[in-house]
Structure formats: structure tokens, C-alpha cells
Enzyme design. Structure first.
Site, PDB file in Angstrom:
ATOM      1  N   PRO A   2       0.801  -1.214   0.000  1.00  0.00           N
ATOM      2  CG  PRO A   2      -0.326  -1.257   2.035  1.00  0.00           C
ATOM      3  CD  PRO A   2       0.544  -2.055   1.161  1.00  0.00           C
ATOM      4  CD  GLU A   3       4.018   2.528  -3.847  1.00  0.00           C
ATOM      5  OE1 GLU A   3       4.202   3.633  -4.359  1.00  0.00           O
ATOM      6  OE2 GLU A   3       4.478   1.480  -4.331  1.00  0.00           O
TER       7      GLU A   3
END
Length: 276
Positions: A2-3
Site C-alpha cells: 500500500p502506497e
DNA sequence: AAAACCGCCTGTCGGC
DNA sequence: TGCCGACAGGCGGTTT
């Protein structure tokens, strides 16, 4: 992993399901996920409490509770936050933590590699989380002007890839979107940040915003672990230009893509379109 | 002071 | 088929 676009998608997809519902119970199955508090104290505060707000800063999610408590979650590599409407559905094998809402439904944090972290602290103590307190500018905010970005670049002789990944300078980019942005801008990941000319600075600035906004539109990149807050997959993996394209050719010039560890991560780039 | 490196974790994959 | 090492990468802490 997750960015920014993934974390923001999780935030938006959880939002309609978790606010203002009293929490009736919960459990920690992996104790080390709690960074600053013991499980007993944690649930003493959480049970009977309610989430009033859910916001994001960089890759952090901030759940504001009653009585000025804030739960801060970071999913690191493989963490997932899921709202599951049926309480009976068995917990996943890798559930680290969950809450049950009085009216039914659970909020779960699952994490195969157990790198995710949770802090619970008063609003006034938020700056105690070093990584949160030292975050740089939000790249999708108005504060992220070309001038601000130029200052970031000109202030470092480090490799541009490392600068893009440094959360204290720019909040929310990880390996995927750094590589995609550099490809789009035609800049080699090992160029010194302060060696970019004005045109390159501008191209990279525009590329970062474009890539993040498009990834957000497609609800993030699901290569393996990432899911939205409702368990769905993103679809930006179908739009990737260079990340993970080992053995493929550059769509622009036909050259074989190159791979190299830069700033500790595998960097994907076109050796012709992104000259050193 | 900044940059490089390591540890934290587990699942997957390629090679033999 | 099964075993084993390499690898995935965010971040905090340590070393250079």
C-alpha cells in the site's frame, strides 16, 4: 504494497461502514502490532468508543475516536484493513487485530508479514509517532507546488529514486509509483536529485501527480496482497508501464527494460528513455 | 549529516 | 516432487 493511492482507497472504502458505530468488543491476535500500549489498556479505551473520523497522512491512517483518542495504523508491506459485514465469517489466518461493532460487522487488520503497526494515543500526543510527525508534503495537496518540489530536489545530491522514497521529503510514494513516475518523466533513477534541469523537474513533478491520481482512480495496484477496505482488488496493475515488467520491452522505444537495486530497492527503468 | 545497511516477517518462485 | 535460497519492500535503528 500500500502506497498513497492504496491507503487513500482503503480510507474511502472503509468510511461509509465504520463511523459512529459503538465498538462492542475486539481482540489482538498478534500483540506486537500494538506499538505504544498493552492490549488490556487498548481495549479499555476502544470498547464502547466510536470512530468519528478517518483521515490519511502519507501512508498512515488516522482513526479519530471519542474523548480525543486517535488510533494510527500503518500497513507497511502486506497489511490489509477490511470491513466485513457478517460477524460470523471466520477470521483470516493472518488476522492481527479486529473490532466488532455493536450493530454487527467487524473491522479487521490482516497482515501476512506482520510489519503493520498500530498506535493508540491522545490527539495531543500524535507527534510522538516519529514517522508521522516528520512526514513531508502531500503530493496530491495544494501545498505541493512546483516550487516546493524544486526545493526538495535542489536540496539533495542523493539519487533521485531515494529522494522520492524519502517520506520526510514527499509523503506517500513507494517503489511502484516512484518507478512509474521516473519512467513517465524519462529520468534515470540514479541521477542526482540536484542535477535535474528545470524541464526535468517540471516533467517529474507532473508525472508524480498524474501517476498518483490515475492510480487512485483505478483504486490502486493489486499485485498480490493489497485489497480495498471491502476486499476488492484495484486495477492499476493493468496500467503499469515499467514496474514488474522484467523480460519485457519499453513501449516507447522497444528496448529491453533494465533492473537495478537503487537506494535498497529494485528499480525498473528503460536504459534508453531514462539516460543516466 | 547523509547515506548505506540490517532486521523485522512469511509466502512464492526458480533452480537443482 | 521436494528442498532451499533468493526475493519481495516500508521503515526504524544502527553503522559507515
Amino acid at each position: 504494497m500500500p502506497e498513497l493511492p492504496e491507503v487513500e482507497t482503503i480510507r474511502r472504502s472503509l468510511l461509509p461502514h465504520i463511523l459512529n458505530k459503538p465498538i462492542s468488543s475486539g481482540k489482538v491476535l498478534y500483540e506486537r502490532i500494538l506499538q505504544n500500549i498493552a492490549p488490556e489498556d487498548f481495549f479499555q479505551i476502544m470498547v464502547g468508543n466510536r470512530f468519528l473520523q478517518l483521515t490519511r497522512r502519507g501512508k498512515y491512517l488516522l482513526f479519530t475516536l471519542e474523548k480525543d483518542w486517535v488510533l494510527v495504523a500503518h500497513l507497511r508491506m502486506t497489511g490489509r484493513l477490511l470491513y466485513v459485514s457478517k460477524q460470523e465469517i471466520p477470521l483470516g489466518r493472518h488476522t492481527s487485530l479486529y473490532f466488532a461493532f455493536q450493530e454487527g460487522g467487524t473491522l479487521r487488520l490482516e497482515d501476512v508479514r506482520k510489519f503493520a503497526t498500530v498506535n493508540l494515543l491522545p490527539q495531543t500526543q500524535l507527534q510522538r509517532i516519529e514517522g508521522l510527525a516528520s512526514l513531508g508534503v502531500e503530493p496530491l495537496s495544494e501545498q505541493f507546488s512546483l516550487e516546493v518540489f524544486q526545493k526538495i530536489l535542489e536540496g539533495s545530491s542523493a539519487k533521485i529514486k531515494g529522494v522520492l522514497l524519502d517520506q520526510r521529503r514527499l509523503a506517500g510514494l513507494g517503489n511502484i509509483y516512484s518507478d512509474e513516475s521516473l519512467f513517465l518523466a524519462g529520468i534515470h533513477p540514479e541521477r542526482a536529485a540536484n542535477s535535474l534541469n528545470a524541464q526535468e523537474q517540471k516533467r517529474l513533478y507532473a508525472a508524480i501527480i498524474l501517476v498518483l491520481e490515475e492510480a487512485l482512480f483505478y483504486q490502486g495496484t493489486t499485485l498480490r496482497d493489497y485489497r480495498t477496505g471491502r476486499g476488492g482488488e484495484g486495477s492499476f496493475q493493468n496500467k503499469l508501464q515499467v514496474y514488474g515488467k522484467k523480460g519485457e520491452q519499453c513501449p516507447r522505444c522497444g528496448s529491453d527494460f533494465a533492473f537495478k537495486k537503487v537506494a535498497g530497492r529494485t528499480s525498473h527503468f528503460c536504459p534508453v528513455c531514462q539516460k543516466e
